[in-house]
Design a protein around this motif. Structure first.
Motif, PDB file in Angstrom:
ATOM      1  N   LEU A  27       0.858  -1.178   0.000  1.00  0.00           N
ATOM      2  CA  LEU A  27       0.000   0.000   0.000  1.00  0.00           C
ATOM      3  C   LEU A  27       0.893   1.228   0.000  1.00  0.00           C
ATOM      4  O   LEU A  27       1.679   1.443   0.927  1.00  0.00           O
ATOM      5  CB  LEU A  27      -0.902   0.021   1.240  1.00  0.00           C
ATOM      6  CG  LEU A  27      -1.794   1.259   1.403  1.00  0.00           C
ATOM      7  CD1 LEU A  27      -2.858   1.322   0.302  1.00  0.00           C
ATOM      8  CD2 LEU A  27      -2.460   1.285   2.778  1.00  0.00           C
ATOM      9  N   ARG A  28       0.778   2.043  -1.060  1.00  0.00           N
ATOM     10  CA  ARG A  28       1.618   3.240  -1.196  1.00  0.00           C
ATOM     11  C   ARG A  28       0.839   4.466  -0.696  1.00  0.00           C
ATOM     12  O   ARG A  28      -0.234   4.759  -1.217  1.00  0.00           O
ATOM     13  CB  ARG A  28       2.043   3.434  -2.648  1.00  0.00           C
ATOM     14  CG  ARG A  28       2.859   2.259  -3.215  1.00  0.00           C
ATOM     15  CD  ARG A  28       2.904   2.320  -4.717  1.00  0.00           C
ATOM     16  NE  ARG A  28       1.553   2.257  -5.277  1.00  0.00           N
ATOM     17  CZ  ARG A  28       1.256   2.532  -6.554  1.00  0.00           C
ATOM     18  NH1 ARG A  28       2.206   2.890  -7.398  1.00  0.00           N
ATOM     19  NH2 ARG A  28       0.011   2.442  -6.979  1.00  0.00           N
ATOM     20  N   ALA A  67      -2.043  14.830  -8.747  1.00  0.00           N
ATOM     21  CA  ALA A  67      -1.491  14.258  -9.985  1.00  0.00           C
ATOM     22  C   ALA A  67      -0.907  12.873  -9.731  1.00  0.00           C
ATOM     23  O   ALA A  67      -1.022  11.965 -10.568  1.00  0.00           O
ATOM     24  CB  ALA A  67      -0.431  15.184 -10.560  1.00  0.00           C
ATOM     25  N   GLY A  68      -0.312  12.699  -8.548  1.00  0.00           N
ATOM     26  CA  GLY A  68       0.246  11.389  -8.210  1.00  0.00           C
ATOM     27  C   GLY A  68      -0.815  10.319  -8.076  1.00  0.00           C
ATOM     28  O   GLY A  68      -0.598   9.155  -8.437  1.00  0.00           O
ATOM     29  N   LEU A  69      -1.972  10.685  -7.546  1.00  0.00           N
ATOM     30  CA  LEU A  69      -3.093   9.744  -7.481  1.00  0.00           C
ATOM     31  C   LEU A  69      -3.570   9.380  -8.880  1.00  0.00           C
ATOM     32  O   LEU A  69      -3.825   8.212  -9.185  1.00  0.00           O
ATOM     33  CB  LEU A  69      -4.263  10.361  -6.701  1.00  0.00           C
ATOM     34  CG  LEU A  69      -4.243  10.315  -5.175  1.00  0.00           C
ATOM     35  CD1 LEU A  69      -5.477  11.011  -4.635  1.00  0.00           C
ATOM     36  CD2 LEU A  69      -4.174   8.882  -4.653  1.00  0.00           C
ATOM     37  N   GLN A  70      -3.682  10.389  -9.727  1.00  0.00           N
ATOM     38  CA  GLN A  70      -4.223  10.169 -11.066  1.00  0.00           C
ATOM     39  C   GLN A  70      -3.295   9.345 -11.947  1.00  0.00           C
ATOM     40  O   GLN A  70      -3.756   8.659 -12.853  1.00  0.00           O
ATOM     41  CB  GLN A  70      -4.523  11.517 -11.729  1.00  0.00           C
ATOM     42  CG  GLN A  70      -5.637  12.308 -11.041  1.00  0.00           C
ATOM     43  CD  GLN A  70      -5.829  13.681 -11.636  1.00  0.00           C
ATOM     44  OE1 GLN A  70      -4.872  14.413 -11.850  1.00  0.00           O
ATOM     45  NE2 GLN A  70      -7.079  14.035 -11.907  1.00  0.00           N
ATOM     46  N   TRP A 107       0.808   6.652  -6.157  1.00  0.00           N
ATOM     47  CA  TRP A 107       0.473   6.149  -4.826  1.00  0.00           C
ATOM     48  C   TRP A 107      -1.013   5.814  -4.783  1.00  0.00           C
ATOM     49  O   TRP A 107      -1.791   6.241  -5.653  1.00  0.00           O
ATOM     50  CB  TRP A 107       0.829   7.147  -3.730  1.00  0.00           C
ATOM     51  CG  TRP A 107       0.580   8.579  -4.057  1.00  0.00           C
ATOM     52  CD1 TRP A 107      -0.592   9.268  -3.983  1.00  0.00           C
ATOM     53  CD2 TRP A 107       1.547   9.511  -4.545  1.00  0.00           C
ATOM     54  NE1 TRP A 107      -0.426  10.563  -4.378  1.00  0.00           N
ATOM     55  CE2 TRP A 107       0.888  10.745  -4.722  1.00  0.00           C
ATOM     56  CE3 TRP A 107       2.917   9.425  -4.831  1.00  0.00           C
ATOM     57  CZ2 TRP A 107       1.551  11.882  -5.196  1.00  0.00           C
ATOM     58  CZ3 TRP A 107       3.573  10.554  -5.286  1.00  0.00           C
ATOM     59  CH2 TRP A 107       2.887  11.763  -5.462  1.00  0.00           C
ATOM     60  N   ASP A 108      -1.383   5.022  -3.791  1.00  0.00           N
ATOM     61  CA  ASP A 108      -2.758   4.538  -3.684  1.00  0.00           C
ATOM     62  C   ASP A 108      -3.645   5.455  -2.856  1.00  0.00           C
ATOM     63  O   ASP A 108      -4.827   5.612  -3.160  1.00  0.00           O
ATOM     64  CB  ASP A 108      -2.754   3.128  -3.072  1.00  0.00           C
ATOM     65  CG  ASP A 108      -1.842   2.178  -3.818  1.00  0.00           C
ATOM     66  OD1 ASP A 108      -2.113   1.927  -5.002  1.00  0.00           O
ATOM     67  OD2 ASP A 108      -0.860   1.704  -3.213  1.00  0.00           O
ATOM     68  N   GLY A 141      -7.428  10.786   0.084  1.00  0.00           N
ATOM     69  CA  GLY A 141      -7.827  10.875  -1.308  1.00  0.00           C
ATOM     70  C   GLY A 141      -7.520   9.577  -2.033  1.00  0.00           C
ATOM     71  O   GLY A 141      -6.549   8.890  -1.708  1.00  0.00           O
ATOM     72  N   MET A 142      -8.376   9.230  -3.014  1.00  0.00           N
ATOM     73  CA  MET A 142      -8.209   7.995  -3.769  1.00  0.00           C
ATOM     74  C   MET A 142      -8.477   8.242  -5.251  1.00  0.00           C
ATOM     75  O   MET A 142      -9.284   9.113  -5.601  1.00  0.00           O
ATOM     76  CB  MET A 142      -9.184   6.916  -3.271  1.00  0.00           C
ATOM     77  CG  MET A 142      -9.039   6.565  -1.806  1.00  0.00           C
ATOM     78  SD  MET A 142     -10.410   5.507  -1.229  1.00  0.00           S
ATOM     79  CE  MET A 142     -10.197   4.050  -2.283  1.00  0.00           C
ATOM     80  N   ASN A 143      -7.819   7.473  -6.074  1.00  0.00           N
ATOM     81  CA  ASN A 143      -8.100   7.499  -7.504  1.00  0.00           C
ATOM     82  C   ASN A 143      -9.545   7.061  -7.737  1.00  0.00           C
ATOM     83  O   ASN A 143     -10.054   6.159  -7.059  1.00  0.00           O
ATOM     84  CB  ASN A 143      -7.133   6.569  -8.243  1.00  0.00           C
ATOM     85  CG  ASN A 143      -7.204   6.713  -9.744  1.00  0.00           C
ATOM     86  OD1 ASN A 143      -8.225   6.412 -10.362  1.00  0.00           O
ATOM     87  ND2 ASN A 143      -6.124   7.164 -10.341  1.00  0.00           N
ATOM     88  N   LYS A 144     -10.210   7.656  -8.720  1.00  0.00           N
ATOM     89  CA  LYS A 144     -11.613   7.327  -8.980  1.00  0.00           C
ATOM     90  C   LYS A 144     -11.802   5.915  -9.530  1.00  0.00           C
ATOM     91  O   LYS A 144     -12.929   5.422  -9.639  1.00  0.00           O
ATOM     92  CB  LYS A 144     -12.225   8.349  -9.941  1.00  0.00           C
ATOM     93  CG  LYS A 144     -12.603   9.663  -9.260  1.00  0.00           C
ATOM     94  CD  LYS A 144     -13.385  10.568 -10.188  1.00  0.00           C
ATOM     95  CE  LYS A 144     -13.899  11.803  -9.472  1.00  0.00           C
ATOM     96  NZ  LYS A 144     -14.979  11.504  -8.500  1.00  0.00           N
TER      97      LYS A 144
END
Length: 293
Positions: free
Chosen positions: A59-60, A111-114, A118-119, A250-253
């Motif tokens: 898990l990042r 931007a890193g999430l997208q 990282w997770d 925050g999380m990627n969609k």
């Protein structure tokens, strides 16, 4: 949340000084009544969630400094603070994977999430604009804009009962230009002089040098600043609060609703147990006691 430099105080605070300070932390933490023991029961994880993380075995957690929620030890590189502790527990205890903290900046967090760097993004303020591009967990804490001042400033009223006591023509309020704090106080302070400066360090120096009478900043940053200067710094918290925002993960969609629900259940459990509150308290206390005398 942004990384800011906290100036060293003249002396570390005493236990007596820390008691009212740590009480203020309670206002930041979203917890339910009837807290149980700090020994947290095992979370019944859904093995079908966070499949990409489970497959990778890691898990990042995207980490930009946000004391007391994300704190990095300059010597060891290790992370502490409420969000760091939660990320570590969620990965190791719930998902049963290794946890990796990825150093980043606030400019690159979304931007890193997208781009799958990282997770989870830690300690990120929930805003309508950000909700368009990423998902948010339930709030871990809530943050707002409040004011730090010196209790020895003869221009400042002995008792501040409302914002009207600050909004006087002879009082100067320092704030970082263009921030949400600036936008929060500008429509309200009609008479006070607003000193807009380029960064947080400049606003703190303005207050310490008596160039300004008040410093308007995020409540978490002001909490640590007060801890660093317990001999003179006081905090005024408007009621109702200014600029109240959820601080969350925050999380990627691309993550599913089941993934989000898994994380939310974990946060709620950790909050109810009192772990979030105790983690924030420990981070504030550590910051206050570790500064140079």
């Amino acid at each position: 949340m942004k990384n800011t430099l906290i100036p060293a105080p003249r002396r570390a605070p005493s236990a007596q000084t820390l008691r009212p300070l740590l009480k203020a932390v309670l206002a930041l933490v979203c917890f339910t009544t009837g807290m149980s023991s700090l020994v947290v029961p095992a979370h019944a994880a859904d093995p079908t969630t966070f499949q990409s993380v489970r497959k990778a075995g890691e898990l990042r957690c995207g980490a930009a400094l946000a004391p007391p929620f994300v704190v990095r030890d300059a010597k060891t590189g290790s992370y502490t603070g409420a969000f760091s502790d939660l990320c570590r527990r969620f990965g190791e205890d719930v998902l049963k994977v290794k946890v990796k903290f990825v150093d980043t900046t606030w400019d690159n967090m979304i931007a890193g999430l997208q781009t799958d760097k990282w997770d989870l993004a830690m300690a990120i303020n929930r805003t309508p604009v950000r909700e368009q591009v990423i998902n948010f967990s339930t709030a871990v804490v809530r943050n707002d804009t409040n004011f730090v001042y010196s209790h020895s400033d003869v221009k400042v009223p002995k008792q501040i009962k409302s914002v009207a006591d600050i909004d006087k023509p002879d009082l100067i309020v320092a704030v970082v230009q263009g921030t949400t704090d600036d936008k929060a106080i500008s429509p309200v302070l009609k008479q006070a002089q607003i000193l807009r400066l380029p960064d947080a360090d400049s606003t703190r120096l303005a207050l310490m040098s008596h160039r300004a009478d008040f410093l308007a900043d995020q409540s978490d940053a002001n909490l640590i600043f007060q801890a660093a200067h317990p001999d003179w710094a006081e905090i005024y918290r408007p009621d109702p609060p200014f600029n109240l925002q959820d601080v969350a993960f925050g999380m990627n969609k691309s993550y599913t609703s089941a993934d989000l629900n898994e994380l939310n259940q974990f946060i709620q459990q950790q909050t109810k147990s009192g772990f979030v509150k105790s983690s924030v308290e420990a981070a504030v206390k550590q910051a206050a006691q570790s500064v140079k005398q």
